[in-house]
Design a protein around this motif. Structure first.
Motif, PDB file in Angstrom:
ATOM      1  N   ASN A   1      16.884  43.988  32.342  1.00 19.31           N
ATOM      2  CA  ASN A   1      15.435  44.079  32.182  1.00 19.31           C
ATOM      3  C   ASN A   1      15.014  45.500  31.798  1.00 19.31           C
ATOM      4  OD1 ASN A   1      14.020  41.545  32.513  1.00 19.31           O
ATOM      5  ND2 ASN A   1      14.931  41.476  34.541  1.00 19.31           N
ATOM      6  N   GLY A   2      15.699  46.487  32.372  1.00 26.10           N
ATOM      7  CA  GLY A   2      15.402  47.871  32.011  1.00 26.10           C
ATOM      8  C   GLY A   2      15.723  48.142  30.552  1.00 26.10           C
TER       9      GLY A   2
ATOM     10  N   LEU B   1      18.381  43.749  36.790  1.00 22.83           N
ATOM     11  CA  LEU B   1      17.510  44.914  36.698  1.00 22.83           C
ATOM     12  C   LEU B   1      17.948  45.815  35.538  1.00 22.83           C
ATOM     13  CD1 LEU B   1      15.077  45.652  38.429  1.00 22.83           C
ATOM     14  CD2 LEU B   1      16.537  47.159  39.765  1.00 22.83           C
ATOM     15  N   SER B   2      19.252  45.994  35.373  1.00 20.30           N
ATOM     16  CA  SER B   2      19.758  46.797  34.254  1.00 20.30           C
ATOM     17  C   SER B   2      19.332  46.190  32.924  1.00 20.30           C
ATOM     18  CB  SER B   2      21.289  46.838  34.234  1.00 20.30           C
ATOM     19  OG  SER B   2      21.764  47.505  35.336  1.00 20.30           O
TER      20      SER B   2
ATOM     21  N   GLN C   1      21.214  40.676  41.065  1.00 20.95           N
ATOM     22  CA  GLN C   1      19.917  41.362  40.961  1.00 20.95           C
ATOM     23  C   GLN C   1      20.082  42.711  40.267  1.00 20.95           C
ATOM     24  OE1 GLN C   1      18.989  41.356  45.152  1.00 20.95           O
ATOM     25  NE2 GLN C   1      17.444  39.759  44.928  1.00 20.95           N
TER      26      GLN C   1
ATOM     27  N   MET D   1      11.918  41.238  39.462  1.00 19.13           N
ATOM     28  CA  MET D   1      12.222  40.805  40.810  1.00 19.13           C
ATOM     29  C   MET D   1      10.972  40.642  41.649  1.00 19.13           C
ATOM     30  SD  MET D   1      15.747  42.179  41.554  1.00 19.13           S
ATOM     31  CE  MET D   1      15.861  41.812  39.841  1.00 19.13           C
ATOM     32  N   SER D   2      10.005  41.479  41.334  1.00 18.77           N
ATOM     33  CA  SER D   2       8.788  41.421  42.118  1.00 18.77           C
ATOM     34  C   SER D   2       7.820  40.392  41.521  1.00 18.77           C
ATOM     35  CB  SER D   2       8.128  42.786  42.149  1.00 18.77           C
ATOM     36  OG  SER D   2       7.936  43.241  40.832  1.00 18.77           O
ATOM     37  N   ASP D   3       8.229  39.788  40.419  1.00 24.46           N
ATOM     38  CA  ASP D   3       7.330  38.837  39.793  1.00 24.46           C
ATOM     39  C   ASP D   3       7.195  37.589  40.640  1.00 24.46           C
ATOM     40  OD1 ASP D   3       9.070  39.752  36.909  1.00 24.46           O
ATOM     41  OD2 ASP D   3       7.122  40.480  37.513  1.00 24.46           O
ATOM     42  N   LYS D   4       5.997  37.097  40.683  1.00 25.50           N
ATOM     43  CA  LYS D   4       5.791  35.884  41.474  1.00 25.50           C
ATOM     44  C   LYS D   4       6.307  34.679  40.683  1.00 25.50           C
ATOM     45  CE  LYS D   4       1.948  37.935  43.827  1.00 25.50           C
ATOM     46  NZ  LYS D   4       2.257  39.234  43.230  1.00 25.50           N
ATOM     47  N   PRO D   5       6.933  33.770  41.410  1.00 23.47           N
ATOM     48  CA  PRO D   5       7.527  32.620  40.706  1.00 23.47           C
ATOM     49  C   PRO D   5       6.467  31.593  40.328  1.00 23.47           C
ATOM     50  CG  PRO D   5       7.938  32.455  43.055  1.00 23.47           C
ATOM     51  CD  PRO D   5       7.192  33.742  42.853  1.00 23.47           C
TER      52      PRO D   5
ATOM     53  N   LEU E   1      20.407  45.630  46.630  1.00 19.71           N
ATOM     54  CA  LEU E   1      20.283  44.557  45.643  1.00 19.71           C
ATOM     55  C   LEU E   1      21.619  43.844  45.484  1.00 19.71           C
ATOM     56  CD1 LEU E   1      18.355  46.643  42.973  1.00 19.71           C
ATOM     57  CD2 LEU E   1      17.380  44.943  44.504  1.00 19.71           C
ATOM     58  N   SER E   2      21.572  42.535  45.333  1.00 20.01           N
ATOM     59  CA  SER E   2      22.826  41.802  45.102  1.00 20.01           C
ATOM     60  C   SER E   2      23.352  42.176  43.712  1.00 20.01           C
ATOM     61  CB  SER E   2      22.566  40.297  45.163  1.00 20.01           C
ATOM     62  OG  SER E   2      21.792  39.916  44.042  1.00 20.01           O
TER      63      SER E   2
END
Lengths: 468, 254
Positions: free
Chosen positions: A437-438, A434-435, A430, A1-5, A426-427
């Protein structure tokens, strides 16, 4: 999520095409004439003509493997597919020479930009043939060869012929036979002894045309003590009809060589992706497959390593994400054929909606070997109640003094977990992202940075699309 | 007056009505406590206010600084400034505490705006120091393998970082030993102030020795039946809940 696009991926990434205008078109369906047309156009030497025609016979004789694989294979209408579409058989060496529409396609996919940033060489295939192929000058000086399969067999027959079709025989399966009959494109790479290629080589396979089959053929040979990292990416536009992608990839790691092969594929949901990938690892060689399967209607892919030399090492790390209407049937094969060989398989799958992820693994250690080790871990994550996962491990270990470990787990993203994350702002998408990606985090952290960012963003996009 | 205002709320879970016409107002700048016997619906209240999908609201209203929030998704409510410190915080494998908090803060920014990483870590470390948390904690997965006390402390860290307008602390004292309780309570006391309204949900009076409330409410069978000053908590501690149950028998069964 914090990654820059910064990788220019969006929801419609890959879902576009440019108007077709092919100078070379083998037409619909596959017969001996189709194969002969491809041979003529490509100016194949006699032995390749024979090879293709024999392969066609094998393809026609072999039944679909529906006795163990999904019945969905029956929905491939081979007569409604076009097997060769190209404008030219000669790839360009600079982007300026590449036709505008093709160049724009790859620019939109970010390929030239990546090449400038971190790649040692690029091949960009558009439908059946590479539109662009280039390797950095300093590598070429060291004797590194990075060309298309046609150029490889024509200009480097001594190396090419020695290994071509030796790791994966034509009759390995119906789709390896199909590829052998109509292959076009893909990479031929040779790394001379002791040469360690620092930056990755990249191939990008782009399907643009409808009702099309892409059959690239890749052969990578790392000579004694050589090292190379190869990456492939693939996309296709979303069509209402079936697209077929059926590649054959053979790797040869000579004594002490290291090959890392990374795939991040993002197929549209009308693609049948039926790929055979296998490596031969000689004494003390190391082969690592990193395989990320996102998208497609059905993917069947089981990268393998034949551990032929003492102390050879094979590894498969795979991540599969099966979204609504998709079936990821993936896994790994480790064939131990020498003493003290080790193999490691780590597979993680995620099923979303009614998506289905299957793991198939084969580990073979025969009786006469000593000191062989295998470790297999497969973990599945289910996102929705109707998601499905299956595991089919086949482990045959005979003899004393060999060791095998197998661990499997299935977990679910719970509603409580999602609520917890939503409560933090978080929506829902999102939170799920996140789950997921974790769940794959420990694997992704082993990827080169650019690819871990790309994979994270692809997962974000899949989750966005899956939440209503 | 800015407040978290709950009006005549009725809600059920799995077909059973738990909140039966509950009204409550927590003004910004105050700390309120809800006490009540087991099964009175205290935790349900926290879940319903935050929009948990398992709970069905039949009637009533909830306003956050005058804005009705019942129709909003849980994350929308959170971004408006509502925070719940969970009684049983969830574990999220593979997601580090630092990344999780960062994602939560990022979700509050307008599209295209990025968190300043340096400022973020500076603030995170300040709050961690306040809660006497080890720096290694940032790299650990959210609540994964945490002790009960560590989980509760993590909830307060999130509360401190997300800076909500209203915070509900659901049984934050349960599972804490006396040292952890002191650290957590110190943390909450430092966050107290004119810009936040806090609702403490607790079964025992113990927590209220450390975080002294402005108002104490007693909840029985899905309603607030008594409200008073902090001495009401002491009364309950001394006499138990029985006298209040008797006193309000008529009200409760209505």
């Amino acid at each position: 999520m914090s990654d820059k696009p910064d990788l220019n991926l969006d929801v419609d990434f890959g879902n576009f095409n440019v108007p077709e205008h092919h100078a070379f078109d083998a037409g619909y369906g596959i017969t001996e004439d189709t194969v002969r047309y491809i041979c003529d156009v490509k100016n194949d030497p006699e032995w390749i003509r024979d090879f293709r025609l024999r392969a066609l016979k094998t393809f026609q004789e072999k039944p679909l493997p529906t006795h163990w694989a999904t019945e969905d294979l029956n929905n491939i209408e081979f007569e409604k597919i076009r097997y060769y579409l190209a404008n030219s058989q000669e790839p360009k060496r600079t982007w300026e020479e590449v036709p505008d529409d093709v160049k724009r396609t790859f620019e939109r996919l970010g390929i030239p930009e990546k090449e400038r940033k971190f790649l040692a060489g690029v091949e960009a295939q558009f439908d059946s043939e590479a539109a662009y192929s280039n390797v950095k000058e300093e590598l070429a000086k060291e004797g590194v060869i990075f060309v298309g399969s046609t150029e490889g067999l024509q200009k480097h027959p001594e190396v090419f012929r020695k290994w071509f079709g030796k790791v994966i025989p034509t009759g390995d399966n119906k789709f390896s036979a199909l590829n052998s009959a109509v292959f076009s494109g893909g990479s031929f790479i040779y790394i001379p002894p002791g040469v360690k290629v620092k930056h990755p080589l990249q191939a990008y396979f782009r399907i643009n045309a409808e009702n099309f089959g892409q059959f690239e053929r890749t052969l990578i040979i790392a000579d004694e003590g050589a090292e190379v990292m190869y990456m492939e990416g693939c996309t296709a536009p979303r069509f209402g009809t079936v697209t077929l992608h059926s590649a054959v990839v053979e790797l040869v790691a000579c004594k002490g060589a290291k090959i890392q092969y990374i795939t991040v594929q993002n197929w549209s949901p009308n693609v049948f992706n039926l790929v055979t990938k296998r490596a031969l690892a000689l004494e003390e060689a190391e082969v690592k497959w990193i395989d990320c399967n996102i998208g497609s209607r059905l993917t069947m892919k089981y990268p393998g390593v034949v551990l032929k030399g003492r102390k050879a090492r094979g590894e498969v790390i795979s991540i599969a994400l099966a979204n609504n209407g998709q079936h990821q049937d993936t896994g790994a094969k480790m064939v131990h054929a020498a003493d003290e060989t080790t193999s490691n398989i780590i597979s993680k799958s995620i099923s979303i909606g009614n998506g289905r992820a299957s793991y198939r693994g084969l580990v073979h250690i025969p009786r006469h070997l000593k000191g062989c080790k295998n470790n297999t871990e497969c973990d599945a994550l289910l996102i929705s109640p109707e998601s499905r996962t299956d595991t089919y491990p086949a482990i045959v270990v005979r003899g004393q003094g060999n060791s095998v470990q197998h661990e499997a787990s299935v977990s679910k993203v719970s509603a409580e977990q999602i609520f917890y994350m939503q409560q933090r702002g978080l929506s829902e998408a999102q939170a799920m992202s996140l789950s997921v990606n974790g769940f794959v985090n420990d694997l992704v952290s082993q990827f080169p940075l650019e690819y871990s960012i790309e994979l994270k963003r692809l997962i974000d996009l899949e989750m966005e699309g899956s939440v209503g | 007056m800015d407040s978290l205002l709950i009006k005549n709320l009725r809600a059920s879970v799995a077909g059973q009505e738990i909140l039966r016409g509950l009204s409550l107002q927590v003004p910004k700048g105050e700390v309120h406590a809800i006490m009540g016997p087991n099964g009175s619906g205290k935790s349900t209240l926290s879940k319903v206010v935050c929009g948990h999908p398992d709970y069905e609201v039949h009637s009533g209203e909830i306003f956050l600084d005058g804005e009705p929030i019942l129709e909003l998704e849980p994350d929308q409510r959170a971004r408006l400034g509502l925070f719940l410190a969970f009684q049983y915080p969830c574990e999220i494998a593979g997601v580090s505490n630092a990344n999780f908090l960062r994602a939560a803060l990022q979700a509050r920014l307008p599209k295209g705006e990025e968190i300043d990483a340096v400022a973020y870590y500076k603030r995170l470390y300040e709050k961690m120091d306040m809660l006497e948390m080890d720096r290694k904690f940032t790299a650990r997965s959210v609540n994964d393998g945490f002790s009960g006390g560590e989980k509760k402390r993590n909830e307060i860290l999130q509360l401190a970082m997300l800076d909500p307008k209203y915070a509900i602390l659901d049984e934050t004292d349960s599972g804490l030993d006396i040292d952890a309780l002191r650290i957590v309570a110190d943390g909450v006391n430092r966050l107290r102030g004119p810009n936040i309204g806090i609702l403490l949900i607790t079964h025992y009076q113990r927590l209220l020795n450390y975080i002294v409330p402005d108002v104490v409410h007693v909840m029985v069978k899905g309603r607030i039946v008594r409200s008073g000053g902090k001495e009401l908590a002491l009364d309950l501690e001394e006499k138990g809940y029985d006298w209040i149950l008797k006193e309000c028998a008529e009200e409760i069964s209505a």
